[in-house]
Design an enzyme around this catalytic site. Sequence first.
Site, mmCIF file in Angstrom:
data_model
loop_
_atom_site.group_PDB
_atom_site.id
_atom_site.type_symbol
_atom_site.label_atom_id
_atom_site.label_comp_id
_atom_site.label_asym_id
_atom_site.label_seq_id
_atom_site.Cartn_x
_atom_site.Cartn_y
_atom_site.Cartn_z
ATOM 1 N N ARG A 271 4.131 6.668 -3.730
ATOM 2 C CA ARG A 271 5.183 7.160 -3.937
ATOM 3 C C ARG A 271 5.117 8.222 -5.052
ATOM 4 O O ARG A 271 4.283 8.097 -5.834
ATOM 5 C CB ARG A 271 6.489 6.479 -4.456
ATOM 6 C CG ARG A 271 6.849 5.167 -3.338
ATOM 7 C CD ARG A 271 7.568 4.236 -3.767
ATOM 8 N NE ARG A 271 8.844 4.714 -4.219
ATOM 9 C CZ ARG A 271 9.612 3.902 -5.317
ATOM 10 N NH1 ARG A 271 9.385 2.624 -5.659
ATOM 11 N NH2 ARG A 271 10.695 4.388 -5.495
ATOM 12 N N ARG B 81 -2.404 8.664 3.806
ATOM 13 C CA ARG B 81 -2.408 7.586 4.722
ATOM 14 C C ARG B 81 -2.947 7.913 6.048
ATOM 15 O O ARG B 81 -2.867 6.956 7.092
ATOM 16 C CB ARG B 81 -1.150 6.815 4.659
ATOM 17 C CG ARG B 81 -0.381 6.134 3.402
ATOM 18 C CD ARG B 81 -1.635 5.018 3.068
ATOM 19 N NE ARG B 81 -2.891 5.565 2.323
ATOM 20 C CZ ARG B 81 -3.793 5.011 1.787
ATOM 21 N NH1 ARG B 81 -3.817 3.721 2.318
ATOM 22 N NH2 ARG B 81 -4.709 5.439 1.270
ATOM 23 N N ARG C 32 10.619 -19.534 -0.886
ATOM 24 C CA ARG C 32 9.545 -18.450 -0.237
ATOM 25 C C ARG C 32 8.195 -18.573 -0.798
ATOM 26 O O ARG C 32 7.584 -17.901 -0.204
ATOM 27 C CB ARG C 32 10.097 -17.263 -0.604
ATOM 28 C CG ARG C 32 10.229 -17.009 -2.204
ATOM 29 C CD ARG C 32 10.896 -15.751 -2.389
ATOM 30 N NE ARG C 32 11.250 -15.480 -3.911
ATOM 31 C CZ ARG C 32 11.197 -14.323 -4.568
ATOM 32 N NH1 ARG C 32 11.328 -13.221 -3.812
ATOM 33 N NH2 ARG C 32 11.599 -14.270 -5.815
ATOM 34 N N ARG D 141 15.080 -13.903 -2.143
ATOM 35 C CA ARG D 141 15.767 -14.451 -2.950
ATOM 36 C C ARG D 141 17.297 -14.555 -2.552
ATOM 37 O O ARG D 141 17.939 -15.678 -2.846
ATOM 38 C CB ARG D 141 15.916 -13.499 -4.420
ATOM 39 C CG ARG D 141 14.663 -13.691 -5.038
ATOM 40 C CD ARG D 141 15.099 -12.950 -6.490
ATOM 41 N NE ARG D 141 15.895 -13.835 -7.298
ATOM 42 C CZ ARG D 141 16.526 -13.349 -8.490
ATOM 43 N NH1 ARG D 141 16.526 -12.136 -8.492
ATOM 44 N NH2 ARG D 141 17.523 -14.142 -9.104
ATOM 45 N N GLU E 266 14.499 -2.735 -0.970
ATOM 46 C CA GLU E 266 13.786 -3.570 0.061
ATOM 47 C C GLU E 266 14.638 -5.155 0.277
ATOM 48 O O GLU E 266 15.279 -5.473 -0.743
ATOM 49 C CB GLU E 266 12.334 -4.145 -0.529
ATOM 50 C CG GLU E 266 11.380 -5.000 0.545
ATOM 51 C CD GLU E 266 10.053 -4.841 -0.165
ATOM 52 O OE1 GLU E 266 9.619 -6.144 0.075
ATOM 53 O OE2 GLU E 266 9.418 -3.934 -0.593
ATOM 54 N N GLN F 298 0.818 -1.341 -0.043
ATOM 55 C CA GLN F 298 0.137 0.023 -0.074
ATOM 56 C C GLN F 298 1.005 1.219 0.111
ATOM 57 O O GLN F 298 0.524 2.282 -0.698
ATOM 58 C CB GLN F 298 -0.908 0.064 1.315
ATOM 59 C CG GLN F 298 -2.256 -0.383 1.212
ATOM 60 C CD GLN F 298 -3.322 0.236 2.127
ATOM 61 O OE1 GLN F 298 -2.896 0.295 3.160
ATOM 62 N NE2 GLN F 298 -4.534 0.346 1.712
ATOM 63 N N TRP F 299 1.866 1.127 0.748
ATOM 64 C CA TRP F 299 2.764 2.254 0.894
ATOM 65 C C TRP F 299 3.416 2.742 -0.455
ATOM 66 O O TRP F 299 3.689 3.919 -0.736
ATOM 67 C CB TRP F 299 4.139 2.005 1.938
ATOM 68 C CG TRP F 299 4.688 2.898 2.419
ATOM 69 C CD1 TRP F 299 5.334 4.195 1.805
ATOM 70 C CD2 TRP F 299 5.038 3.287 3.888
ATOM 71 N NE1 TRP F 299 5.917 4.866 2.704
ATOM 72 C CE2 TRP F 299 5.945 4.292 4.030
ATOM 73 C CE3 TRP F 299 4.797 2.483 5.029
ATOM 74 C CZ2 TRP F 299 6.403 4.764 5.145
ATOM 75 C CZ3 TRP F 299 5.288 2.796 6.157
ATOM 76 C CH2 TRP F 299 6.216 3.865 6.157
ATOM 77 N N SER G 10 15.311 -9.009 0.150
ATOM 78 C CA SER G 10 14.417 -10.091 -0.748
ATOM 79 C C SER G 10 14.954 -11.551 -0.091
ATOM 80 O O SER G 10 15.990 -11.657 0.253
ATOM 81 C CB SER G 10 15.224 -9.729 -1.930
ATOM 82 O OG SER G 10 14.742 -10.851 -2.862
#
Length: 235
Positions: A82, A202, A174, A106, A102, A77-78, A104
Amino acid sequence: MNKINVLDQGYVRLVDVMGSDLTPVNAARVSFDKESTEMTDKDVRLLKFLAREGHSSPFRHAFLQFEVYAPLMVARQWHKYRIGSTHLEEQDSYDALEAWNESSRRYITEDPTFYIPAFNEWRGKPENSKQGSGDYVPFDVGNPATKRLMESVDKQLADYEWALENGICAEQARLFLPAYGMYVRWYWSTSLQGVCHFLSQRLKHDAQKEIQDYAKAVLELTKEKFPASLSELIK
């Protein structure tokens, strides 16, 4: 204060700041070759004018960097709010004024953590809307909801660990993890205008409660550094 805890395990941390309330003031005054060295009533009046008339560019000269740890449902949502995107025909869109990096799965296999609402934190459907939430549900609904979610998380976490132990790569393992409640960590760097755009959306009463809680933390951390600007930009 540079860190505020949010929800059960989340937080917002102010990592770095460039500028002060004088930054937009001096950015606006550069046209007249003027500069202030300390905040005066005249500078506050200028901030009021800039905010009231929608002159946003001076507020893009001050920057803030946050570290956020939040459930994935909050992060996604954030990300929608942007600003400063430039869309090119032959390239992916990019943000000229913001940066978002962010963690990850992976690459990392640190112990996953999950947001699990307590029995008294589950909300019902709103009466007159297709989205959002209404009043809190009764105990006989909230209590089993928490237990069911905990059981679901435990099962999927065990499957994830089984996959890793049996040699499945992290980027595929994951898939076993519950998505929306899983905590993710990211760095968000943006201008003061970018912060205020996020807050204006928000902090609204109809925003999802969880992201409202994070927005309130961002507001408090930003207010310490830019009190005059925030008082004009966020009414």
